[in-house]
Design a protein around this motif. Sequence first.
Motif, PDB file in Angstrom:
ATOM      1  N   ARG A   1       0.829  -1.223   0.000  1.00 17.37           N
ATOM      2  CA  ARG A   1       0.000   0.000   0.000  1.00 17.37           C
ATOM      3  C   ARG A   1       0.859   1.267   0.000  1.00 17.37           C
ATOM      4  O   ARG A   1       0.632   2.184  -0.785  1.00 17.37           O
ATOM      5  N   GLU A   2       1.878   1.306   0.881  1.00 24.10           N
ATOM      6  CA  GLU A   2       2.703   2.507   1.000  1.00 24.10           C
ATOM      7  C   GLU A   2       3.448   2.803  -0.292  1.00 24.10           C
ATOM      8  O   GLU A   2       3.505   3.940  -0.741  1.00 24.10           O
ATOM      9  N   HIS A   3       4.010   1.760  -0.910  1.00 23.98           N
ATOM     10  CA  HIS A   3       4.749   1.949  -2.155  1.00 23.98           C
ATOM     11  C   HIS A   3       3.822   2.458  -3.257  1.00 23.98           C
ATOM     12  O   HIS A   3       4.190   3.353  -4.041  1.00 23.98           O
ATOM     13  N   THR A   4       2.628   1.895  -3.335  1.00 17.06           N
ATOM     14  CA  THR A   4       1.662   2.307  -4.363  1.00 17.06           C
ATOM     15  C   THR A   4       1.304   3.786  -4.208  1.00 17.06           C
ATOM     16  O   THR A   4       1.266   4.542  -5.192  1.00 17.06           O
ATOM     17  N   LEU A   5       1.035   4.209  -2.963  1.00 17.36           N
ATOM     18  CA  LEU A   5       0.688   5.611  -2.720  1.00 17.36           C
ATOM     19  C   LEU A   5       1.872   6.538  -2.998  1.00 17.36           C
ATOM     20  O   LEU A   5       1.693   7.655  -3.479  1.00 17.36           O
ATOM     21  N   ARG A   6       3.115   6.068  -2.712  1.00 11.47           N
ATOM     22  CA  ARG A   6       4.293   6.888  -2.990  1.00 11.47           C
ATOM     23  C   ARG A   6       4.452   7.107  -4.497  1.00 11.47           C
ATOM     24  O   ARG A   6       4.808   8.203  -4.937  1.00 11.47           O
ATOM     25  N   ILE A   7       4.195   6.073  -5.269  1.00 10.61           N
ATOM     26  CA  ILE A   7       4.282   6.207  -6.733  1.00 10.61           C
ATOM     27  C   ILE A   7       3.223   7.207  -7.223  1.00 10.61           C
ATOM     28  O   ILE A   7       3.497   8.074  -8.067  1.00 10.61           O
ATOM     29  N   ALA A   8       1.990   7.082  -6.687  1.00 11.29           N
ATOM     30  CA  ALA A   8       0.910   8.008  -7.081  1.00 11.29           C
ATOM     31  C   ALA A   8       1.300   9.449  -6.766  1.00 11.29           C
ATOM     32  O   ALA A   8       1.124  10.361  -7.593  1.00 11.29           O
TER      33      ALA A   8
END
Length: 849
Positions: A564-571
């Motif tokens: 989840r954290e990685h996905t939000l960082r990419i966004a």
Amino acid sequence: MTTTCCASNEEDRLRTKDIQSSCCSKSTSEIAGTSIQNESSLPKEEDTCCSTIPKIEAKNSDTDTCCSSVNVSSDLIQPDQTTHTYRIEGMDCPSCAVTLEKGLVTIAEYQKVSVNYGAARLKIESKSELDDRRLQNEVKKLGFQLIVPNKEEKHVQTYAVSGMDCSSCAKTIEQHFQKINDVQTVTVSFARGEMEIEHHLDAQQVKNELSKIGFDGHVKGEESSKPSKRSFEGISLVLSGILIGLGLLLQTVEVLYLPNALFGIALILSGWKAFRSAFYAVRARSLDMNVLMSVAAIGAALIGEWLEGATVVFLFAIGNLLQNHSLARTRHSIQKLIELSPKEAFVLTEEGVIRKSVEAVRIGEKIRIRPGDQVALDGMILKGTTTINQAPITGESIPVDKSEGDQVFAGTLNMDRSFDMIVEKTYQETTLAHIIELVEEAQDNKAPSEAFIDRFAKIYTPFVFLGALLLMIVPPLLQLGSWGEWFYKGLELIVIACPCALVISTPVAIVTAIGNAARNGVLIKGGVFLEKAGKIDAIAFDKTGTLTKGTPIVQQFMLLSDDREHTLRIAHSLERHSSHPLAKAITEHTVQEGVYPLESDSVINRVGNGVSGEFEHILYHIGGVKWFREMGYELGMLDSTVENAEKQGQTVVLLGSDANLLGLFILSDEVRDESVDAIRKLKEKIKIKKLVMLTGDNAGAAARIGKKLSLDEVHANLLPQEKVRIVEDMRRQSFQTAMVGDGINDAPAFVTADVSIAMGGAGTDTALETADIVLMADNLNKLPYTLDLSKATLTIIKQNVIFSILIKLIALMLVFPGWLTLWMAVLSDTGAAVLVTLNALRLLKKRTL
């Protein structure tokens, strides 16, 4: 065929206007088909038969004249003659004026010279421009000094005027100043206690002219250098009361003449102001309440009723004092707005911080605002963060956090830290100055009920006054009673003829309401809109930015990967490179989740689709569903989620790598926090019958918002002209309709509605200009308050009018049986005026629902 001859003295013939006694069967003006407005401008030639009259081409070809030279065009009937006005210094007596006049009249190009000693004014009529330097020398030779007016000195000033008791006083002032040659225009507002004058005079001359007719004044914004007369009036009233009391005591012991002498002194002490005002009102041909009361008081004294006469002016003066004190409270609401604006600003220069008056600060200059200071001018914060109390402008009591790039307004209060700002508007152009100007104009704009009452009063007062005169004369002639008895009844009727309470009943309520609204962040542009708002029973709302926040927010995030954290960082890393509203909403959402972006040099903004970027050698994309489908992504089970979201008017944004989808964002414009509460109040408390939403957005989004707010009707996918059609339909259904929007995109619907209401007017010139009512805060809760205030104002106006008329009718019915006394008649008027004013002051306590 008509034949005319010309009298040897054409000027005398025109002035008498006695065609039958003239040797001319038709006047020259009739021949020309024109009317001569200024006969004195015609040439004087006693020894010739019309030889010097401007040649006029007769419109009637069948008309012959005995003067063959009369063949002129009507546009030359008046010579092109200009009047020049100057001030003269050095005249000691009226004979100086005669000396100066005789000395200048010998100069050939001066057609007419007149000198007014009292006004120290010289007037010269000439067909050509005058040589001011030559004229100065000629005047100097005669022992005087000529003051040449500077054409650029003509200016418009506003004076605060004290001593006005009613709207008739305003009329007296206007008519007095209109007779002064150096005054171009003059407008007096009784409601605001102000006079706006365009003139060549200096301030002292204006004050002197006001003093002549019984009023005091000073330039608005300046302190009055003259001591207030209120204390003297108070002492006069106290002495009058004591003298009346002593007179009554002496009457009980039957002391001859002394009681009447005391009553006479009391009459002069408490009535001097009314008598003086009455004198100038009569000169201005104004039948105001001072005239009526003075006639009643003096009439009572003439028939030996000294006690009645003294009591009349004593009660009248007390009533005026109380009424003026109450009116001052209504006018103070605007004064408090003016006091919000600081007089000085701390300007940043190369030499350091210097202090300047706000009027001297220019656009582009940088100023510093310290903690506890009021913001001096409108502008943008350049450096620093702080908290600003914007209540003076928007009416919102909750302070607002401000940082670099945010707008701040003059008159608001800096509560936290120092900051530097760049000035974007001059002192005269600030939002606060604009509000004050519009509120002052609004208080002068008469409401329909006020205009009707003014028209009624103009008929009522002369009619009753004439009735009083007939009452004094006819019954005694018919031997229905003594002259003294009917004269006294006539005096009572004269007092009753004063419509003061009725005339003041409406404007005092409107001024109070508009002032209260301004202090609470609502700008109502006139009594007509205040009255209309009180009758509103249907409202049409724009959706975006009015019922909703106007900016999308993330309603839901679906994780389609393991991290989840990685996905939000990419966004976050991708969307921070875009200025699109959806990108900003996703960035704010990731910040709230506590994640931070990754660094990348290969981010590409794909206009109309989304953003692509490479992180750790992996390519990522974020954007719309259509773009992802074009790139070949299979949505699978997500198709139903996307379909349901779009049906509800929501927007779906996908995030994926080259390999697979990582996440899904569902965004939508959210209903304002206060919208639900405002709509409930409008339905339950204000009793609005119909609430409608008009939007150009899709039907799904509109239906979702409409359902959440429990609106009666929702209309979606509308063009501007279709919004107009719906508003027209509502009006055709006999609804009094208001249109609520941002004042920018809804101009056609604004014009069509009975009342247009704009939200978020602070700093928005368009909203301030286009709407009838402006809610300065971006807060819909101000709408129920505004309509509630308008309804309360209508109620108080009705109460005041009914009470004023009822008191008059009761007084009239008591006249003929002989039950009414003069002092009771005065109480019925001045007492009623005080009561209606106090009743209107209840509007000052009206607060947000």
